[in-house]
Scaffold this motif. Structure first.
Motif, short mmCIF file in Angstrom:
data_model
loop_
_atom_site.label_atom_id
_atom_site.label_comp_id
_atom_site.label_asym_id
_atom_site.label_seq_id
_atom_site.Cartn_x
_atom_site.Cartn_y
_atom_site.Cartn_z
N LYS A 131 42.05 46.25 52.64
CA LYS A 131 41.51 47.23 51.70
C LYS A 131 40.66 46.59 50.60
CE LYS A 131 44.68 51.08 52.11
NZ LYS A 131 45.60 51.99 51.40
N VAL A 132 40.96 45.37 50.20
CA VAL A 132 40.20 44.73 49.13
C VAL A 132 38.81 44.28 49.58
CG1 VAL A 132 42.25 43.98 47.87
CG2 VAL A 132 41.19 42.43 49.53
N GLY A 133 38.58 44.20 50.88
CA GLY A 133 37.29 43.75 51.38
C GLY A 133 37.03 42.29 51.08
N LYS A 134 35.76 41.93 50.99
CA LYS A 134 35.39 40.56 50.64
C LYS A 134 35.46 40.42 49.12
CE LYS A 134 31.76 37.15 50.89
NZ LYS A 134 30.33 36.98 50.81
N LEU A 135 36.12 39.38 48.66
CA LEU A 135 36.25 39.13 47.22
C LEU A 135 35.05 38.35 46.71
CD1 LEU A 135 40.01 38.06 47.15
CD2 LEU A 135 39.07 40.32 46.65
N ASP A 136 34.65 38.59 45.46
CA ASP A 136 33.53 37.83 44.91
C ASP A 136 33.97 36.41 44.55
OD1 ASP A 136 34.36 37.56 42.11
OD2 ASP A 136 33.90 39.68 41.88
N GLY A 137 33.00 35.59 44.23
CA GLY A 137 33.25 34.17 43.98
C GLY A 137 34.18 33.85 42.84
N SER A 138 34.38 34.78 41.92
CA SER A 138 35.27 34.50 40.78
C SER A 138 36.71 34.26 41.24
CB SER A 138 35.23 35.65 39.76
OG SER A 138 35.80 36.83 40.30
N TRP A 139 37.08 34.78 42.42
CA TRP A 139 38.44 34.59 42.93
C TRP A 139 38.70 33.16 43.37
CZ3 TRP A 139 42.19 38.25 42.55
CH2 TRP A 139 41.77 39.52 42.17
N LYS A 140 37.65 32.39 43.60
CA LYS A 140 37.80 30.99 44.01
C LYS A 140 38.42 30.13 42.91
CE LYS A 140 33.88 30.95 47.14
NZ LYS A 140 32.57 30.35 47.43
N SER A 141 38.27 30.56 41.67
CA SER A 141 38.73 29.74 40.54
C SER A 141 40.19 29.98 40.15
CB SER A 141 37.82 29.97 39.33
OG SER A 141 37.91 31.31 38.91
N LEU A 142 40.90 30.83 40.88
CA LEU A 142 42.31 31.06 40.55
C LEU A 142 43.11 29.78 40.73
CD1 LEU A 142 43.15 34.54 42.14
CD2 LEU A 142 42.17 34.03 39.91
N THR A 143 44.12 29.62 39.89
CA THR A 143 45.01 28.46 39.99
C THR A 143 46.38 28.93 40.45
OG1 THR A 143 45.78 28.66 37.71
CG2 THR A 143 43.77 27.35 38.07
N ALA A 144 47.27 28.00 40.68
CA ALA A 144 48.62 28.32 41.14
C ALA A 144 49.33 29.26 40.16
CB ALA A 144 49.43 27.05 41.34
N GLU A 145 49.02 29.15 38.87
CA GLU A 145 49.65 30.00 37.86
C GLU A 145 49.24 31.47 37.98
OE1 GLU A 145 48.08 27.00 36.95
OE2 GLU A 145 50.03 26.01 37.08
N ASP A 146 48.14 31.74 38.67
CA ASP A 146 47.65 33.10 38.83
C ASP A 146 48.36 33.86 39.95
OD1 ASP A 146 45.66 32.88 36.78
OD2 ASP A 146 44.48 31.67 38.16
N PHE A 147 49.18 33.18 40.73
CA PHE A 147 49.91 33.79 41.84
C PHE A 147 51.37 33.91 41.47
CE2 PHE A 147 46.13 31.99 43.64
CZ PHE A 147 45.72 32.95 44.55
N LYS A 148 51.91 35.11 41.61
CA LYS A 148 53.31 35.38 41.25
C LYS A 148 54.00 36.13 42.38
CE LYS A 148 52.66 34.22 36.85
NZ LYS A 148 52.53 32.83 36.66
N LEU A 149 55.28 35.88 42.53
CA LEU A 149 56.09 36.64 43.47
C LEU A 149 56.37 37.99 42.82
CD1 LEU A 149 57.52 36.61 46.21
CD2 LEU A 149 59.56 35.82 45.00
#
Length: 110
Positions: A52-70
């Motif tokens: 559903k989210v489709g292709k993400l723009d380039g800003s998503w490449k800069s996420l770090t491990a802290e940006d991902f949560k269970l």
């Protein structure tokens, strides 16, 4: 050179599918679920894979491990969130306990 490019293209196409494969066998840990979501996010910046989210723009490449949560952990699945602060957006990954990504939404409801 043409054969090398063709071989690389085929290898990339075989490695990309709507349900992401992983190198783990059996059940994965919550930490491994976070790692899989991070890798899936990177792949989604290159191609729309039918989620559903489709292709993400380039800003998503800069996420770090802290940006991902269970977000949640159930008996048979994980939901992992990825927060992109620069866009003020969050996406959610529904994955099996074996590590296959089933859905990616902009809402935590699946």
């Amino acid at each position: 050179m043409k054969n090398l490019i063709t071989a690389l293209f085929i290898a990339l196409m075989l490695n990309t599918s709507p349900v992401f494969a992983h190198g783990y066998h059996g059940e994965i840990s919550a930490e491994q679920a976070l790692e899989i979501a991070a890798k899936a996010t990177q792949k989604l910046t290159f191609k729309d894979l039918g989620f559903k989210v489709g292709k993400l723009d380039g800003s998503w490449k800069s996420l770090t491990a802290e940006d991902f949560k269970l977000h949640s952990e159930e008996e048979n699945h994980y939901v992992v969130s990825a927060k992109n602060s620069s866009k003020d957006k969050t996406i959610y990954f529904l994955m099996t306990v074996s590590g296959d990504v089933l859905k990616v939404n902009s809402e935590a409801k699946f």
